[in-house]
Design an enzyme around this catalytic site. Structure first.
Site, PDB file in Angstrom:
ATOM      1  N   ARG A 230       0.723  -1.208   0.084  1.00 34.33           N
ATOM      2  CA  ARG A 230      -0.129   0.046   0.273  1.00 34.33           C
ATOM      3  C   ARG A 230       0.911   1.169  -0.205  1.00 34.33           C
ATOM      4  O   ARG A 230       2.024   1.074   0.594  1.00 34.33           O
ATOM      5  CB  ARG A 230      -0.849   0.011   1.297  1.00 34.33           C
ATOM      6  CG  ARG A 230      -2.058  -0.752   1.290  1.00 34.33           C
ATOM      7  CD  ARG A 230      -3.220  -0.618   0.283  1.00 34.33           C
ATOM      8  NE  ARG A 230      -4.283  -1.517   0.418  1.00 34.33           N
ATOM      9  CZ  ARG A 230      -4.470  -2.492  -0.435  1.00 34.33           C
ATOM     10  NH1 ARG A 230      -3.811  -2.700  -1.404  1.00 34.33           N
ATOM     11  NH2 ARG A 230      -5.670  -3.288  -0.415  1.00 34.33           N
ATOM     12  N   HIS A 278      -1.924   0.755  -9.688  1.00 33.27           N
ATOM     13  CA  HIS A 278      -2.635  -0.174  -8.647  1.00 33.27           C
ATOM     14  C   HIS A 278      -3.334  -1.581  -9.477  1.00 33.27           C
ATOM     15  O   HIS A 278      -4.508  -1.655  -9.303  1.00 33.27           O
ATOM     16  CB  HIS A 278      -3.534   0.420  -7.660  1.00 33.27           C
ATOM     17  CG  HIS A 278      -3.850  -0.285  -6.352  1.00 33.27           C
ATOM     18  ND1 HIS A 278      -4.088   0.319  -5.259  1.00 33.27           N
ATOM     19  CD2 HIS A 278      -3.860  -1.601  -6.282  1.00 33.27           C
ATOM     20  CE1 HIS A 278      -4.610  -0.554  -4.233  1.00 33.27           C
ATOM     21  NE2 HIS A 278      -4.454  -1.774  -5.027  1.00 33.27           N
TER      22      HIS A 278
HETATM   23  P1  NDP Z   1      -1.532 -12.230   4.201  1.00 32.14           P
HETATM   24  O1  NDP Z   1      -2.446 -11.673   5.492  1.00 32.14           O
HETATM   25  O2  NDP Z   1      -1.878 -13.518   3.629  1.00 32.14           O
HETATM   26  O3  NDP Z   1      -0.115 -12.028   4.607  1.00 32.14           O
HETATM   27  C1  NDP Z   1       0.438 -10.915   5.250  1.00 32.14           C
HETATM   28  C2  NDP Z   1       1.744 -11.107   5.417  1.00 32.14           C
HETATM   29  O4  NDP Z   1       2.538 -10.017   6.347  1.00 32.14           O
HETATM   30  C3  NDP Z   1       1.990 -12.263   6.620  1.00 32.14           C
HETATM   31  O5  NDP Z   1       3.217 -13.030   6.311  1.00 32.14           O
HETATM   32  C4  NDP Z   1       2.022 -11.605   7.776  1.00 32.14           C
HETATM   33  O6  NDP Z   1       3.111 -12.105   8.916  1.00 32.14           O
HETATM   34  C5  NDP Z   1       3.155 -10.332   7.199  1.00 32.14           C
HETATM   35  N1  NDP Z   1       3.002  -9.192   8.415  1.00 32.14           N
HETATM   36  C6  NDP Z   1       1.892  -8.702   8.664  1.00 32.14           C
HETATM   37  N2  NDP Z   1       2.346  -7.595   9.652  1.00 32.14           N
HETATM   38  C7  NDP Z   1       3.730  -7.737   9.742  1.00 32.14           C
HETATM   39  C8  NDP Z   1       4.597  -7.280  10.687  1.00 32.14           C
HETATM   40  N3  NDP Z   1       4.135  -6.108  11.644  1.00 32.14           N
HETATM   41  N4  NDP Z   1       5.850  -7.523  10.604  1.00 32.14           N
HETATM   42  C9  NDP Z   1       6.061  -8.393   9.919  1.00 32.14           C
HETATM   43  N5  NDP Z   1       5.275  -9.180   8.985  1.00 32.14           N
HETATM   44  C10 NDP Z   1       4.068  -8.666   8.980  1.00 32.14           C
HETATM   45  O7  NDP Z   1      -1.778 -10.807   3.096  1.00 32.14           O
HETATM   46  P2  NDP Z   1      -1.752 -11.087   1.459  1.00 32.14           P
HETATM   47  O8  NDP Z   1      -0.340 -11.781   1.191  1.00 32.14           O
HETATM   48  O9  NDP Z   1      -2.977 -12.040   0.824  1.00 32.14           O
HETATM   49  O10 NDP Z   1      -1.854  -9.613   0.983  1.00 32.14           O
HETATM   50  C11 NDP Z   1      -0.726  -8.713   1.727  1.00 32.14           C
HETATM   51  C12 NDP Z   1      -0.991  -7.287   0.983  1.00 32.14           C
HETATM   52  O11 NDP Z   1      -1.114  -7.068  -0.275  1.00 32.14           O
HETATM   53  C13 NDP Z   1      -2.597  -6.762   1.253  1.00 32.14           C
HETATM   54  O12 NDP Z   1      -3.080  -6.439   2.550  1.00 32.14           O
HETATM   55  C14 NDP Z   1      -2.742  -5.700   0.366  1.00 32.14           C
HETATM   56  O13 NDP Z   1      -2.150  -4.619   1.003  1.00 32.14           O
HETATM   57  C15 NDP Z   1      -1.496  -5.824  -0.769  1.00 32.14           C
HETATM   58  N6  NDP Z   1      -2.175  -6.160  -1.989  1.00 32.14           N
HETATM   59  C16 NDP Z   1      -2.009  -5.431  -3.185  1.00 32.14           C
HETATM   60  C17 NDP Z   1      -2.359  -5.542  -4.405  1.00 32.14           C
HETATM   61  C18 NDP Z   1      -1.888  -4.784  -5.472  1.00 32.14           C
HETATM   62  O14 NDP Z   1      -2.677  -4.735  -6.382  1.00 32.14           O
HETATM   63  N7  NDP Z   1      -1.045  -3.982  -5.368  1.00 32.14           N
HETATM   64  C19 NDP Z   1      -3.425  -6.617  -4.636  1.00 32.14           C
HETATM   65  C20 NDP Z   1      -3.851  -7.279  -3.384  1.00 32.14           C
HETATM   66  C21 NDP Z   1      -3.280  -7.225  -2.237  1.00 32.14           C
HETATM   67  P3  NDP Z   1       2.369 -13.602   9.280  1.00 32.14           P
HETATM   68  O15 NDP Z   1       2.896 -14.624   8.353  1.00 32.14           O
HETATM   69  O16 NDP Z   1       3.402 -13.810  10.771  1.00 32.14           O
HETATM   70  O17 NDP Z   1       1.142 -13.520   9.624  1.00 32.14           O
HETATM   71  C1  OXD Z   2      -6.325  -5.513  -2.997  1.00 32.87           C
HETATM   72  C2  OXD Z   2      -5.825  -4.651  -3.949  1.00 32.87           C
HETATM   73  O1  OXD Z   2      -6.150  -5.189  -1.643  1.00 32.87           O
HETATM   74  O2  OXD Z   2      -6.478  -4.693  -5.156  1.00 32.87           O
HETATM   75  O3  OXD Z   2      -6.899  -6.740  -3.437  1.00 32.87           O
HETATM   76  O4  OXD Z   2      -5.032  -3.954  -3.576  1.00 32.87           O
END
Ligand code: NDP
Ligand code: OXD
Length: 315
Positions: A230, A278
């Site tokens: 983000r 995005h």
């Molecule tokens: P998940 O919830 O599956 O994974 C999140 C990961 O981040 C986990 O490994 C988690 O750790 C880690 N994490 C969270 N907080 C911390 C922290 N404070 N310190 C270290 N690690 C942390 O999410 P997704 O993989 O599905 O998605 C991730 C993000 O991608 C979404 O929230 C969104 O913001 C972004 N996104 C962007 C898109 C785009 O088009 N650019 C599209 C879709 C998503 P743990 O394994 O320990 O829980």
């Molecule tokens: C999502 C995104 O969170 O599109 O799926 O960024």
């Protein structure tokens, strides 16, 4: 739990083309559920499910029988979390199309940086023909901030290209083929080795502004950055300073603190920044609606929802 025989509706707030596709799928696959597209609300007391990217301020108070709030994206930070009562389950999108998209974007961005495409684009602007040395992928470790659904998808596309992959998560993880790290010490160790860093974290209080001057200073000089998380993860002036000093060689950015990225923003014209609007991963019509309906069925059977947000953690 709600009886699946009761009259109930999903209200969708978001892109109209997706809404229309989801309405068609619902009519075919779940004729017992009414699908409504904002602002055509119908009887408010029938709305049991809300699927939205963002929700108009104060709107939830008008839905007396709302049972579940679904984000149409994988992230939920774009919703005003404080306005969603904690007793309502809040669910993120988990569907195969997002995984496929992020995998291809991560591979594309890593190759753009490893093969030094931003520099070739700049050279081309000036009619300059000059081959540049590029370290092979095997000597270009990629660090992933976030090892969840999408971080692991990125890893799966990077490894066959020969990139060594490192990852960082909040809790310790073990993922085959990835050098996994967690905690502050783990982050420092991963950054020190990452020639390319890809952010795939959720935006939470803990991760806001994580891509800052201090973090860039821990990367090897000349590293590349990809932000797929983000806009709030990145301290934008710190990126410009790191590019100007040569600490970072280039960046590929898909997300921004203000979207659309405003006209006149220095990122637009920076020769070492590649911008996409995005589109890193976009919820698909078929996979997204299948995931939503499967979750509604789970909920109505009293089963655990897939992708429910832990409100204390914020993701
Ligand atoms: P998940 O919830 O599956 O994974 C999140 C990961 O981040 C986990 O490994 C988690 O750790 C880690 N994490 C969270 N907080 C911390 C922290 N404070 N310190 C270290 N690690 C942390 O999410 P997704 O993989 O599905 O998605 C991730 C993000 O991608 C979404 O929230 C969104 O913001 C972004 N996104 C962007 C898109 C785009 O088009 N650019 C599209 C879709 C998503 P743990 O394994 O320990 O829980
Ligand atoms: C999502 C995104 O969170 O599109 O799926 O960024």
């Amino acid at each position: 739990m709600q009886s699946s025989g009761a009259r109930r509706a999903i209200l969708y707030i978001g892109r109209t083309d997706r809404g229309e596709a989801w309405a068609r799928i619902t009519r075919a696959e779940a004729p017992d559920i009414d699908f409504r597209i904002f602002p055509d609300l119908g009887a408010l007391e029938e709305i049991a499910y809300l699927a939205a990217w963002t929700i108009p301020p104060g709107f939830l108070a008008r839905l007396p029988n709302l049972r579940v709030v679904f984000s149409v994206g994988a992230g939920v930070d774009q919703l005003d979390l404080a306005a969603i009562p904690r007793k309502l389950p809040l669910v993120r999108m988990i569907e195969p199309g997002l995984v496929t998209d992020i995998a291809s974007y991560a591979a594309m961005a890593a190759l753009i940086l490893q093969r030094r495409l931003p520099e070739y684009l700049e050279q081309a602007q000036n009619g300059v023909w000059r081959p540049l040395n590029a370290a092979p992928t095997a000597e270009t470790p990629v660090g992933l901030l976030g090892l969840g659904m999408l971080g692991q998808a990125a890893a799966a596309s990077l490894r066959p290209l020969g990139f060594p992959v490192l990852g960082w998560s909040r809790s310790p993880r073990q993922v085959p083929g990835i050098a996994c790290h967690s905690g502050r010490d783990g982050l420092a160790a991963m950054l020190a080795r990452s020639r390319i860093l890809i952010c795939l974290l959720p935006l939470t209080e803990e991760t806001h502004g994580i891509l800052d001057a201090e973090l860039f200073a821990r990367l090897p000089r000349g590293a590349g950055l990809v932000n797929l998380g983000r806009g709030g993860h990145l301290v934008e002036p710190d990126l410009l300073a790191a590019l100007d000093s040569g600490q970072l060689a280039a960046a590929v950015l898909d997300v921004f603190s203000t979207e659309p990225l405003p006209r006149g923003d220095p990122f637009w014209t920076h020769p070492r920044i590649i911008i996409t609007p995005h589109i890193g991963a976009v919820t698909t019509n078929v996979g997204g609606m299948a995931a939503l309906l499967a979750n509604i069925r789970r909920f109505e059977r009293g089963e655990k929802l897939e992708g429910e947000i832990d409100r204390a953690r914020g993701y």
